[in-house]
Design a protein around this motif. Structure first.
Motif, short mmCIF file in Angstrom:
data_model
loop_
_atom_site.label_atom_id
_atom_site.label_comp_id
_atom_site.label_asym_id
_atom_site.label_seq_id
_atom_site.Cartn_x
_atom_site.Cartn_y
_atom_site.Cartn_z
N PRO A 43 0.82 -1.23 0.00
CA PRO A 43 0.00 0.00 0.00
C PRO A 43 0.84 1.27 0.00
CG PRO A 43 -0.13 -1.13 2.13
CD PRO A 43 0.53 -2.07 1.19
N LEU A 44 2.02 1.24 0.62
CA LEU A 44 2.88 2.42 0.63
C LEU A 44 3.40 2.74 -0.77
CD1 LEU A 44 4.99 2.01 3.90
CD2 LEU A 44 3.09 3.58 3.47
N ILE A 45 3.73 1.71 -1.54
CA ILE A 45 4.20 1.92 -2.90
C ILE A 45 3.06 2.46 -3.77
CG2 ILE A 45 5.09 0.79 -4.98
CD1 ILE A 45 6.57 -1.16 -3.10
N ILE A 46 1.86 1.95 -3.56
CA ILE A 46 0.71 2.45 -4.31
C ILE A 46 0.47 3.92 -3.99
CG2 ILE A 46 -1.79 2.25 -4.60
CD1 ILE A 46 -1.46 -0.78 -4.17
N VAL A 47 0.57 4.28 -2.72
CA VAL A 47 0.44 5.69 -2.32
C VAL A 47 1.53 6.53 -2.97
CG1 VAL A 47 0.63 7.31 -0.38
CG2 VAL A 47 -0.74 5.23 -0.15
N ASP A 48 2.75 5.98 -3.02
CA ASP A 48 3.85 6.69 -3.66
C ASP A 48 3.57 6.91 -5.14
OD1 ASP A 48 6.74 7.64 -3.57
OD2 ASP A 48 6.89 6.07 -5.10
N MET A 49 2.99 5.93 -5.80
CA MET A 49 2.64 6.08 -7.22
C MET A 49 1.59 7.17 -7.41
SD MET A 49 2.63 2.01 -8.27
CE MET A 49 2.29 2.24 -10.02
N VAL A 50 0.61 7.20 -6.52
CA VAL A 50 -0.42 8.25 -6.59
C VAL A 50 0.22 9.62 -6.38
CG1 VAL A 50 -2.47 9.19 -5.47
CG2 VAL A 50 -2.27 6.72 -5.85
N THR A 51 1.18 9.70 -5.45
CA THR A 51 1.88 10.97 -5.20
C THR A 51 2.67 11.42 -6.42
OG1 THR A 51 2.08 10.36 -2.85
CG2 THR A 51 3.48 12.15 -3.64
N VAL A 52 3.28 10.48 -7.12
CA VAL A 52 4.02 10.81 -8.33
C VAL A 52 3.08 11.39 -9.39
CG1 VAL A 52 5.23 9.79 -10.32
CG2 VAL A 52 5.92 9.18 -7.99
N VAL A 53 1.90 10.80 -9.52
CA VAL A 53 0.92 11.32 -10.47
C VAL A 53 0.46 12.72 -10.06
CG1 VAL A 53 -1.38 10.97 -11.45
CG2 VAL A 53 0.17 9.03 -11.18
N MET A 54 0.25 12.93 -8.76
CA MET A 54 -0.13 14.26 -8.27
C MET A 54 0.95 15.29 -8.58
SD MET A 54 -1.73 13.16 -4.57
CE MET A 54 -1.70 14.85 -3.98
N ALA A 55 2.21 14.91 -8.35
CA ALA A 55 3.31 15.82 -8.63
C ALA A 55 3.39 16.12 -10.12
CB ALA A 55 4.62 15.21 -8.14
N TRP A 56 3.17 15.10 -10.94
CA TRP A 56 3.17 15.29 -12.40
C TRP A 56 2.08 16.27 -12.81
CZ3 TRP A 56 -0.90 13.36 -15.59
CH2 TRP A 56 -0.69 13.55 -16.96
#
Length: 296
Positions: free
Chosen positions: A273-286
């Protein structure tokens, strides 16, 4: 237009010598220039100090001390050199891989500040849902004493990867092929696979490759819309600063981290779940950066 004007200018130097054989040779040269010096160093240590070979190998595989981490980061100098030598096969140099220098520096600075602020907020929110607090790894004084050397080496590490994947490879492929599936997709896939770790749980391995690939795709898109590597390097630098220098996973390139996380790479149920959250954060930053860097 998917290929922005800025991106067309970025790949213009690569159009002069776009032959496929040059690209294949360039990739081969980049790999050899990166790996050969490291191999020669190990051979030299083996000949001069045989007892140290295993110790050095272990330190670089699990760099959990500042010295080991600094050495590991410094090896990426060879990757950056490999990218430059690959570009030389196309009769161009370092500047052509980066793009216009002043806009690249401006994009780098804006990205570091914007993404850094976002990561601080999301990191704080995530910490509220992680049961245990991180463990202090280095004292603040000692950590700060390493930063004057560690930060430039982190820039070398992240810059070298961007020079190779988003600079040389994406640029060369875009000059040769029209399809974005090739010039954006292939470097993204290779970037993800380059972070393969067969020692991990298979579910975690696949997810990490996907997460790394997503990051590579975002970096490629930022390069596409800005026409330089500044934003991609800035994003990569900020991401790795948080992951390696602030809170790292013990034994996973944690030598220069201020804190270590209260879990290991074996805690799959926590990490997924932490990696999934990190992926969502990357999309938000993008999404944030796309609003700043509008395609030209």
């Amino acid at each position: 237009m998917f290929r922005t004007t800025a991106f067309e200018d970025f790949i213009a130097p690569a159009r002069h010598y776009p032959e496929i054989w040059r690209i294949l040779l360039g990739v081969f040269v980049a790999v050899i220039v990166y790996l050969a010096p490291i191999l020669l160093i190990f051979i030299g240590i083996g000949l001069l100090f045989p007892a140290l070979v295993f110790e050095v190998q272990t330190a670089l595989q699990t760099p959990d001390t500042p010295r080991a981490m600094l050495v590991l980061l410094s090896t990426f100098l060879f990757m950056g050199l490999g990218a430059v030598m690959a570009a030389a096969i196309h009769r161009r140099g370092l500047a052509s891989l980066i793009g216009p220098f002043r806009p690249a520096c401006q994009n780098f600075s804006r990205t570091v500040l914007g993404v850094g602020a976002l990561f601080l907020v999301t990191g704080f929110i995530v910490s509220l849902f992680v049961g245990d607090d991180p463990t202090r790894h280095l004292s603040l004084t000692r950590w700060l004493s390493y930063l004057p050397l560690a930060l430039p080496l982190l820039l070398v590490q992240t810059g070298a990867e961007e020079l190779l994947f988003r600079g040389y490879l994406m640029q060369a492929l875009a000059a040769r092929f029209k399809s974005a599936i090739i010039w954006m997709g292939l470097p993204t896939v290779l970037f993800g696979l380059a972070h393969f770790n067969g020692a991990l749980d298979p579910r975690l391995t696949v997810l990490l490759i996907c997460a790394t690939g997503l990051f590579g795709l975002v970096a490629a898109d930022l390069t596409r819309i800005t026409g330089n590597l500044g934003a991609a390097i800035g994003f990569h630098f900020t991401n790795n600063f948080f992951a390696l220098f602030l809170v790292a996973i013990q034994g996973e390139m944690s030598g220069l981290s201020l804190y270590t996380a209260p879990f290991t790479m074996q805690d799959v149920d926590i990490l997924i779940p932490l990696i999934i959250v990190d992926m969502v954060t990357v999309v938000m930053a993008w999404a944030l950066l796309r609003r700043w860097f509008k395609p030209a």
